[in-house]
Design a protein around this motif. Structure first.
Motif, short mmCIF file in Angstrom:
data_model
loop_
_atom_site.label_atom_id
_atom_site.label_comp_id
_atom_site.label_asym_id
_atom_site.label_seq_id
_atom_site.Cartn_x
_atom_site.Cartn_y
_atom_site.Cartn_z
N ARG A 53 7.26 -89.72 189.15
CA ARG A 53 6.58 -89.16 190.32
C ARG A 53 6.53 -87.64 190.23
O ARG A 53 5.51 -87.02 190.55
N GLU A 54 7.61 -87.01 189.78
CA GLU A 54 7.63 -85.56 189.67
C GLU A 54 6.63 -85.07 188.63
O GLU A 54 5.91 -84.10 188.84
N VAL A 55 6.57 -85.77 187.48
CA VAL A 55 5.68 -85.35 186.40
C VAL A 55 4.22 -85.58 186.76
O VAL A 55 3.36 -84.72 186.53
N MET A 56 3.90 -86.75 187.33
CA MET A 56 2.51 -87.16 187.50
C MET A 56 1.96 -86.96 188.91
O MET A 56 0.79 -87.24 189.16
N LYS A 57 2.81 -86.48 189.83
CA LYS A 57 2.31 -86.20 191.18
C LYS A 57 2.78 -84.83 191.66
O LYS A 57 1.98 -83.91 191.80
N ALA A 58 4.08 -84.67 191.88
CA ALA A 58 4.58 -83.42 192.45
C ALA A 58 4.29 -82.22 191.55
O ALA A 58 3.95 -81.14 192.03
N ARG A 59 4.41 -82.40 190.22
CA ARG A 59 4.19 -81.30 189.27
C ARG A 59 3.03 -81.60 188.33
O ARG A 59 2.96 -81.09 187.23
N ASP A 60 2.12 -82.45 188.79
CA ASP A 60 1.02 -82.90 187.92
C ASP A 60 0.20 -81.73 187.40
O ASP A 60 -0.18 -81.70 186.22
N VAL A 61 -0.08 -80.74 188.24
CA VAL A 61 -0.92 -79.62 187.83
C VAL A 61 -0.25 -78.81 186.72
O VAL A 61 -0.93 -78.14 185.93
N ASP A 62 1.07 -78.86 186.63
CA ASP A 62 1.79 -78.13 185.59
C ASP A 62 2.02 -78.95 184.33
O ASP A 62 2.40 -78.41 183.29
N CYS A 63 1.83 -80.28 184.43
CA CYS A 63 2.18 -81.18 183.32
C CYS A 63 1.00 -82.02 182.86
O CYS A 63 1.19 -83.14 182.36
N CYS A 64 -0.22 -81.53 183.00
CA CYS A 64 -1.38 -82.39 182.79
C CYS A 64 -2.18 -82.07 181.54
O CYS A 64 -3.27 -82.61 181.36
N SER A 65 -1.66 -81.23 180.65
CA SER A 65 -2.39 -80.97 179.42
C SER A 65 -1.97 -81.97 178.35
O SER A 65 -1.13 -82.84 178.58
N ARG A 66 -2.56 -81.86 177.18
CA ARG A 66 -2.21 -82.70 176.03
C ARG A 66 -1.78 -81.80 174.88
O ARG A 66 -2.34 -80.71 174.68
N PRO A 67 -0.80 -82.25 174.09
CA PRO A 67 -0.41 -81.47 172.92
C PRO A 67 -1.49 -81.54 171.84
O PRO A 67 -2.24 -82.53 171.77
N ASP A 68 -1.56 -80.52 171.02
CA ASP A 68 -2.52 -80.48 169.91
C ASP A 68 -1.87 -81.13 168.70
O ASP A 68 -0.97 -80.57 168.09
N THR A 69 -2.30 -82.34 168.37
CA THR A 69 -1.73 -83.05 167.23
C THR A 69 -2.83 -83.40 166.23
O THR A 69 -4.00 -83.53 166.59
N ALA A 70 -2.42 -83.56 164.99
CA ALA A 70 -3.38 -83.61 163.89
C ALA A 70 -4.34 -84.79 163.99
O ALA A 70 -5.56 -84.64 163.87
N GLY A 71 -3.80 -86.01 164.20
CA GLY A 71 -4.66 -87.18 164.23
C GLY A 71 -5.63 -87.16 165.38
O GLY A 71 -6.82 -87.43 165.22
N ALA A 72 -5.13 -86.85 166.58
CA ALA A 72 -6.00 -86.82 167.76
C ALA A 72 -7.07 -85.74 167.61
O ALA A 72 -8.22 -85.95 167.99
N ARG A 73 -6.68 -84.59 167.06
CA ARG A 73 -7.64 -83.49 166.90
C ARG A 73 -8.80 -83.91 166.00
O ARG A 73 -9.97 -83.71 166.32
N ARG A 74 -8.47 -84.55 164.88
CA ARG A 74 -9.53 -84.90 163.92
C ARG A 74 -10.39 -86.05 164.42
O ARG A 74 -11.62 -86.00 164.37
N LEU A 75 -9.75 -87.10 164.94
CA LEU A 75 -10.49 -88.30 165.31
C LEU A 75 -11.19 -88.17 166.65
O LEU A 75 -11.97 -89.03 167.03
N SER A 76 -10.93 -87.08 167.38
CA SER A 76 -11.68 -86.82 168.62
C SER A 76 -12.64 -85.66 168.44
O SER A 76 -13.09 -85.08 169.43
N TYR A 77 -12.92 -85.30 167.18
CA TYR A 77 -13.88 -84.25 166.88
C TYR A 77 -13.48 -82.91 167.51
O TYR A 77 -14.29 -82.24 168.14
N GLY A 78 -12.20 -82.57 167.28
CA GLY A 78 -11.72 -81.31 167.83
C GLY A 78 -11.52 -81.37 169.33
O GLY A 78 -11.84 -80.43 170.06
N HIS A 79 -10.95 -82.51 169.81
CA HIS A 79 -10.66 -82.71 171.23
C HIS A 79 -11.92 -82.67 172.09
O HIS A 79 -11.91 -82.14 173.20
#
Length: 531
Positions: A109-135
Motif C-alpha cells: 500500500r505504501e509503495v503503490m498508493k501512499a508513495r506511488d508518485v515517488d515509486c512509479c518509474s521503471r529501471p533501465d535494464t538491457a533486455g527491456a530496453r532493447r525489446l521495447s525499442y528503447g522504452h
C-alpha cells in the motif's frame, strides 16, 4: 530484462567459468565500479547534512555479488523466505543494484498508493530496453510525459468500448474453436495448456491484427512468431549481468555469455514480424477494411509526421503480444489444476454454471450468463491469489528519496512487489493462507476483496499508476473461457492418476507456469446442446 524469474543455477555455472578465465580484468572493472560507488556514498548511506539514513533491514551481503546468490531458481519463494526473517520491507543489494522487496499488504500500500508518485518509474535494464525499442512501450517505459501519453493511447485504442466489444466477439469465436478442438479429442487425454494458448493467440491476434490475423500471407510467419514470443519472454526473464551490474563489467559478461547476442537475435525476429504486419496494414488502408488496433497506430504515425514512428508502434505491440497471451493462459491452467485436485469444488462450480445457463439446448455459456456466476469468479480470484501470473510484479524504481514503512529509501532504488508472497501472507489471509479455498471470498471480511487495485492483499495486476491496463479484458477472457470449458465438458484425470498425483510444482520465468503440463480427459456434457 531480468525480472528475477530466471533459473539462476545454470546461468551461474556459465558466469563462474568466465570469471575464472577472466578474473583479473573482471576484478579490475568491478573494483573501479566499487570505487565510484564509495565516492557516491553520500547519496546512498547519508542524507545532506551528514545524517545517516535509517535503511530497511536485510540479509548480509557478499562482496561483488551482494545478495544475488540468495535468489534461487524461484526468486518469489526465496524472497518470501528472506522476508520472514528480515521483515516485509527488506533491502537487498543485487549485484551493485540496491533493491527494496515488499512482501506485505501494508508495505505494498505504501509503495503503490501512499508513495506511488515517488515509486512509479521503471529501471533501465538491457533486455527491456532493447525489446521495447528503447522504452517506447507502456510496461517498461520510465515514468515520464511520454509514458503518460502512450498509456492513454494504449487504453483508448485497446480498451475502449469499441475495442472491448471487438474482443468479446473474438473471445466467442475462439472459444467456439476451442470447444470444437476438445470435442474432437474423443475422450482421450489432452495437454490443456496447448489448447488454451492457441485460444489466447486467436483472441489477441484478432483484436490487434483484425482481419489480417490468420490471413494466408501471414499464416506461415505466425507459427514462427509464437516461438519468437517464447524467446522474447525468456530474454526478458533470463539472467543478464548488465541488469545487476549496469556498467562496463556487466556489458562485458553479457557479451561473453552470449546474453547480448540472444537479445539481438530475438529483437531481429520480432522486428521482422512487426514490419510485415505494419506493411500489410498500410496496404489494407489503401484497400479499405474494418479498422483494428494497428490501423489506429498507423493513422497516428501518419498524422504526427515523425513524432510517432514505426518503432513506437512496435514498442506498443511488444506489450500486446508478450503480456496478454502468456498471463491469461497460465491463470486458466492453474485454475483447472486446482479444481481437478478438488472434485467437490469442481462439481460445485460446474453445477453453478449449468444452472445459470438453464436451457439444456443452449450450446455455450453466453456473455449474459456471466454476471450470475459468482462462485466461478471466486475461483478466479483464488487462483490469482495463489498463482499470480507474474509473482514479482514488474520492478519499479524510486524517482526521489522516499520513506517506506518508516525506513529511508534512496532515489533510484529498485522496488520489487512480491505479489505471490502477499497473496499467501497469513497476516492477511489467516492460517489457511496456503490452501485453495474460493469460499473465503463468499462471506466475512473478504467478500468484497477484489484485484482491481483497491485491496492490497490481492495485487496480481499491481495497483497505482503502473497497474496493468489490460486487467479488465484479461479477467473477462479468463472467466468466459473457464465458464465454457466447465459447462461443455466433464473433466477427469487420465486412468490410474489420482487428484493428489497432480504436480503443482512451478517453473520459473517472467510468468510462472506449471512445471509438469496438465494432462486432462474432456468428455462432452450431454445436456449442453451440441457441445
Amino acid at each position: 530484462m531480468a525480472i528475477l524469474g530466471c533459473s539462476l543455477p545454470q546461468q551461474w555455472q556459465q558466469l563462474m567459468t568466465l570469471l575464472l578465465v577472466l578474473v583479473v580484468p573482471m576484478l579490475l572493472l568491478l573494483f573501479l565500479a566499487a570505487t565510484r560507488r564509495r565516492r557516491s556514498r553520500r547519496s546512498w548511506g547519508m542524507l545532506k547534512g551528514g545524517r545517516r539514513l535509517h535503511l530497511p533491514p536485510g540479509p548480509p551481503r557478499l562482496p561483488i555479488l551482494g545478495n544475488l546468490h540468495q535468489l534461487g531458481a524461484l526468486p518469489h519463494r526465496s524472497l518470501r523466505d528472506l522476508a520472514r526473517r528480515h521483515g516485509p520491507a527488506m533491502l537487498l543489494r543485487l549485484g551493485s543494484v540496491p533493491t527494496l522487496v515488499v512482501s506485505s499488504a501494508e508495505a505494498a500500500r505504501e509503495v503503490m498508493k501512499a508513495r506511488d508518485v515517488d515509486c512509479c518509474s521503471r529501471p533501465d535494464t538491457a533486455g527491456a530496453r532493447r525489446l521495447s525499442y528503447g522504452h517506447k512501450d507502456v510496461a517498461f517505459a520510465p515514468y515520464s510525459d511520454y509514458w503518460r501519453e502512450m498509456r492513454k493511447l494504449f487504453v483508448v485504442e485497446l480498451l475502449s468500448a469499441r475495442r472491448v466489444e471487438a474482443s468479446r466477439h473474438a473471445r466467442e469465436a475462439e472459444v467456439e474453436k476451442l470447444i470444437a478442438r476438445l470435442g474432437r479429442a474423443g475422450g482421450t487425454p489432452v495437454f490443456l495448456e496447448d489448447h488454451i494458448f492457441a485460444l489466447m493467440d486467436g483472441v489477441v491476434g484478432t483484436v490487434a491484427l483484425g482481419n489480417i490475423y490468420g490471413a494466408e500471407q501471414l499464416a506461415h510467419r505466425w507459427k514462427r512468431f509464437h516461438d519468437v514470443l517464447d524467446e522474447a519472454m525468456r530474454a526478458k526473464a533470463g539472467f543478464s549481468a548488465e541488469d545487476y551490474y549496469p556498467n562496463a563489467a556487466g556489458r562485458l559478461v553479457d557479451r561473453l555469455t552470449g546474453a547480448a547476442a540472444r537479445r539481438e537475435r530475438v529483437f531481429r525476429d520480432l522486428d521482422a514480424f512487426f514490419d510485415v504486419i505494419i506493411d500489410q496494414h498500410l496496404d489494407k488502408q489503401k484497400g479499405g477494411g474494418a479498422p483494428d488496433l494497428i490501423d489506429a497506430l498507423v493513422a497516428l504515425m501518419k498524422e504526427r509526421q515523425g513524432g510517432f514512428t514505426r518503432d513506437n508502434i512496435k514498442g506498443l505491440l511488444s506489450n500486446v503480444f508478450t503480456a496478454s497471451v502468456d498471463t491469461s493462459s497460465v491463470t486458466m491452467v492453474w485454475a483447472m489444476a486446482e479444481l481437478i485436485r478438488r472434485p467437490a469444488m469442481l462439481r460445485k462450480v460446474q453445477e453453478e454454471i449449468r444452472a445459470a445457463v438453464g436451457d439444456p439446448k443452449q450450446e455455450r455459456v453466453q456473455a449474459d450468463d456471466m454476471p450470475k456466476l459468482r462462485y466461478l469468479k471466486m475461483v478466479v480470484k483464488e487462483t490469482l491469489r495463489l498463482h499470480p501470473a507474474v509473482p514479482l510484479l514488474l520492478p519499479r524504481e524510486t524517482l526521489r528519496p522516499v520513506a517506506i514503512c518508516g525506513y529511508d529509501v534512496p532515489a533510484r532504488t529498485r522496488v520489487l512487489v512480491n505479489a505471490w508472497a502477499i497473496g499467501r501472507d497469513p497476516a492477511s489471509w489467516g492460517d489457511d493462507a496456503e490452501e485453495f479455498d474460493p469460499g473465503r471470498f463468499e462471506s466475512g471480511n473478504k467478500d468484497d476483496v477484489g484485484f482491481g487495485g483497491a485491496h492490497f492483499e490481492l495485487v496480481p495486476f499491481g495497483a497505482g499508476r503502473r497497474m496493468c491496463p489490460g486487467m479488465a479484458m484479461g479477467a473477462a477472457t479468463v472467466e468466459f473461457t473457464l465458464a465454457n470449458l466447465l459447462y461443455c465438458f466433464d473433466w477427469e484425470l487420465p486412468e490410474g492418476m489420482a487428484p493428489e498425483d497432480v504436480s503443482m510444482e512451478e517453473a520459473g520465468g517472467l510468468t510462472v507456469h506449471k512445471k509438469t503440463p496438465l494432462l486432462l480427459v474432456p468428455t462432452r456434457y450431454k445436456s449442453a446442446g451440441r457441445c
